[in-house]
Scaffold this motif. Structure first.
Motif, PDB file in Angstrom:
ATOM      1  N   GLY A  27      76.712  53.059  77.502  1.00  0.00           N
ATOM      2  CA  GLY A  27      75.380  52.579  77.813  1.00  0.00           C
ATOM      3  C   GLY A  27      75.109  52.700  79.294  1.00  0.00           C
ATOM      4  O   GLY A  27      76.011  52.568  80.126  1.00  0.00           O
ATOM      5  N   LYS A  28      73.860  52.963  79.650  1.00  0.00           N
ATOM      6  CA  LYS A  28      73.483  53.114  81.051  1.00  0.00           C
ATOM      7  C   LYS A  28      72.122  52.462  81.245  1.00  0.00           C
ATOM      8  O   LYS A  28      71.187  52.712  80.480  1.00  0.00           O
ATOM      9  N   ALA A  29      72.024  51.599  82.271  1.00  0.00           N
ATOM     10  CA  ALA A  29      70.761  50.912  82.540  1.00  0.00           C
ATOM     11  C   ALA A  29      70.784  50.376  83.969  1.00  0.00           C
ATOM     12  O   ALA A  29      71.813  50.376  84.645  1.00  0.00           O
ATOM     13  N   ALA A  30      69.633  49.897  84.417  1.00  0.00           N
ATOM     14  CA  ALA A  30      69.524  49.345  85.762  1.00  0.00           C
ATOM     15  C   ALA A  30      70.121  47.940  85.839  1.00  0.00           C
ATOM     16  O   ALA A  30      70.474  47.471  86.922  1.00  0.00           O
ATOM     17  N   ASP A  31      70.247  47.267  84.708  1.00  0.00           N
ATOM     18  CA  ASP A  31      70.775  45.905  84.653  1.00  0.00           C
ATOM     19  C   ASP A  31      72.091  45.918  83.866  1.00  0.00           C
ATOM     20  O   ASP A  31      72.202  46.619  82.857  1.00  0.00           O
ATOM     21  N   THR A  32      73.079  45.138  84.309  1.00  0.00           N
ATOM     22  CA  THR A  32      74.378  45.163  83.640  1.00  0.00           C
ATOM     23  C   THR A  32      74.291  44.649  82.210  1.00  0.00           C
ATOM     24  O   THR A  32      74.908  45.221  81.306  1.00  0.00           O
ATOM     25  N   ALA A  33      73.538  43.582  81.976  1.00  0.00           N
ATOM     26  CA  ALA A  33      73.424  43.023  80.628  1.00  0.00           C
ATOM     27  C   ALA A  33      72.799  44.031  79.668  1.00  0.00           C
ATOM     28  O   ALA A  33      73.242  44.172  78.518  1.00  0.00           O
TER      29      ALA A  33
END
Length: 67
Positions: A27-33
């Motif tokens: 998974g890849k996103a700007a927020d860790t959660a």
């Protein structure tokens, strides 16, 4: 962000149900959660079933000598 830097977090996760099913997801996103949530959903989609022994371990050959 200062200086125009934007950070992305990449997450690799392995999940299992202790009954022989395991899955690996990314998974890849700007927020860790959010990255963890995406990786978890990906792992659930990609679950496979492994053959287990009666003691819930992976069957494999063991070659060892003791002197």
């Amino acid at each position: 962000m200062a200086g125009g830097r934007r950070f992305n977090f990449s997450v690799a996760i392995v999940i299992g149900d202790k009954k022989g099913r395991v899955g690996f997801g990314l998974g890849k996103a700007a927020d860790t959660a959010l990255a963890i949530e995406k990786a978890t959903n990906d792992a659930k989609k990609r679950m496979i079933t492994l053959n287990l022994t009666k003691t819930n371990s992976l069957p494999h050959d063991v070659a060892a000598t003791y002197a």
